[in-house]
Scaffold this active site. Sequence first.
Site, PDB file in Angstrom:
ATOM      1  N   ARG A  67      -6.604 -13.847  -3.911  1.00 41.81           N
ATOM      2  CA  ARG A  67      -5.874 -12.871  -4.716  1.00 41.81           C
ATOM      3  C   ARG A  67      -6.672 -12.435  -5.942  1.00 41.81           C
ATOM      4  O   ARG A  67      -7.771 -11.956  -5.779  1.00 41.81           O
ATOM      5  CB  ARG A  67      -4.501 -13.402  -5.086  1.00 41.81           C
ATOM      6  CG  ARG A  67      -3.455 -12.330  -4.717  1.00 41.81           C
ATOM      7  CD  ARG A  67      -2.115 -12.605  -5.212  1.00 41.81           C
ATOM      8  NE  ARG A  67      -1.349 -13.523  -4.399  1.00 41.81           N
ATOM      9  CZ  ARG A  67      -0.511 -13.177  -3.418  1.00 41.81           C
ATOM     10  NH1 ARG A  67      -0.355 -11.924  -3.088  1.00 41.81           N
ATOM     11  NH2 ARG A  67       0.170 -14.084  -2.789  1.00 41.81           N
ATOM     12  N   ASP A  85      -5.193 -21.039  -8.468  1.00 45.99           N
ATOM     13  CA  ASP A  85      -5.171 -20.200  -9.673  1.00 45.99           C
ATOM     14  C   ASP A  85      -4.023 -20.524 -10.642  1.00 45.99           C
ATOM     15  O   ASP A  85      -3.618 -19.677 -11.422  1.00 45.99           O
ATOM     16  CB  ASP A  85      -5.106 -18.714  -9.264  1.00 45.99           C
ATOM     17  CG  ASP A  85      -3.870 -18.389  -8.435  1.00 45.99           C
ATOM     18  OD1 ASP A  85      -3.112 -19.328  -8.092  1.00 45.99           O
ATOM     19  OD2 ASP A  85      -3.656 -17.208  -8.124  1.00 45.99           O
TER      20      ASP A  85
HETATM   21  O1  F6P Z   1      -1.698 -16.729  -2.291  1.00 43.30           O
HETATM   22  C1  F6P Z   1      -2.226 -17.142  -1.077  1.00 43.30           C
HETATM   23  C2  F6P Z   1      -2.713 -15.963  -0.272  1.00 43.30           C
HETATM   24  O2  F6P Z   1      -3.271 -16.433   0.938  1.00 43.30           O
HETATM   25  C3  F6P Z   1      -3.697 -15.054  -1.004  1.00 43.30           C
HETATM   26  O3  F6P Z   1      -4.992 -15.583  -1.059  1.00 43.30           O
HETATM   27  C4  F6P Z   1      -3.559 -13.789  -0.211  1.00 43.30           C
HETATM   28  O4  F6P Z   1      -3.899 -12.667  -0.985  1.00 43.30           O
HETATM   29  C5  F6P Z   1      -2.100 -13.773   0.136  1.00 43.30           C
HETATM   30  O5  F6P Z   1      -1.634 -15.094   0.043  1.00 43.30           O
HETATM   31  C6  F6P Z   1      -1.795 -13.235   1.508  1.00 43.30           C
HETATM   32  O6  F6P Z   1      -0.425 -13.180   1.646  1.00 43.30           O
HETATM   33  P1  F6P Z   1       0.316 -12.930   3.030  1.00 43.30           P
HETATM   34  O7  F6P Z   1       0.385 -14.257   3.728  1.00 43.30           O
HETATM   35  O8  F6P Z   1       1.647 -12.422   2.629  1.00 43.30           O
HETATM   36  O9  F6P Z   1      -0.493 -11.945   3.814  1.00 43.30           O
END
Ligand code: F6P
Length: 364
Positions: A185, A143
């Site tokens: 996201r 993104d």
């Molecule tokens: O930005 C990468 C991502 O995997 C997103 O797709 C997701 O919303 C987020 O990170 C999850 O973050 P975390 O690893 O902090 O749970």
Amino acid sequence: MSKRIGILTGGGDCPGLNGVIRAVVLHARNTYGWEVLGIRNGFEGLYEESYFELDPVRVTHALARGGTMLGSSNRANPFAYPIRMPDGRTEVMDVSAKILKNLSKLDLEGLVVVGGDGTMSFSKKFVDKGARIVGVPKTIDNDLEATDYTVGFQTAVEVVVEAVDRLQTTAESHERIAIVEVMGRYAGWIAMTAGLAAGAHVVLIPEIPYDIDRVVEAFHKRHGRGIPHTIVVVAEGATPKGGEHAVAVKGDSTRQDRLGGAGQRLADAIAARPDCADYEVRVTVLGHLQRGGTPCAFDREIATRYGVTAVELISQGKFGHVAALDKGRMVAKPMELAIKKLKLVQPDGELPHAARAVGIELGG
Ligand code: F6P
């Protein structure tokens, strides 16, 4: 004394990061004779002064390994950094001055920061204060406006496609509606790309708020044609028309909201409808499976090209730039392009067009 560059990986990990690190080490060493310092856990390593030497032996076989050998952190925001106090409390502080001081003590030719929009926005602030930083865009979410492709995306898509292929057979056997919640996201790239590749029947993305009536109508139509199972790929950021994002954990000054629950919310909405009383629904949340494991061939290739380009940006003094893929070629783009706005799926663009053309319901 030979010259030295540094590298850190910030934010969420993704497959392909070790490939970037390997390429940086090999190109820096072999072409420029530079040593490479690995900084642990993103900007945290610069705060804690936690470093180690990266040499070619360290990066042997790194291409095929997921994760990051440097470690990463998505709580290491130098401008809102959580610090544990002796009494157990956590205080949020701006530690950017200390990080900048530690960075300048290292006397690096340049620093490669591999990260997503958050990590790039910290980097840009440091660049504005004189830091010699170049960026490599990575995130499974794909993104970042600055580039056509972020390291890790294709592997995440492959994971989703395999999962959907597996769900197809069980959903068919039990005549169920299988909802698959995927990451991304606020962008629908993973859901849209994987939905197309796996032949999902309904794909819901953040860029197209969905109308539940249209989604349910797709189930009815399939049933009417004698096909009693449906695969729904729902992006974690998808919202019903007029609704909010499904937030699993509220963010604070140190981190963003953590999304989650969009799949279950949809399942609950289906269960609440009398016209869906005969449908059996199951939800699968793929979560961090999409970020782990072996990078696919494309992520290894692109990671190598990104690492090589980043070293070249340092050699050219192009600080404040990120390596970017532009129509198939590696170029340099200003770092602010990686942070200004998110790259989103165009609701009327070519991907949704192709999806609609083959009968995928997008909910709006
Ligand atoms: O930005 C990468 C991502 O995997 C997103 O797709 C997701 O919303 C987020 O990170 C999850 O973050 P975390 O690893 O902090 O749970």
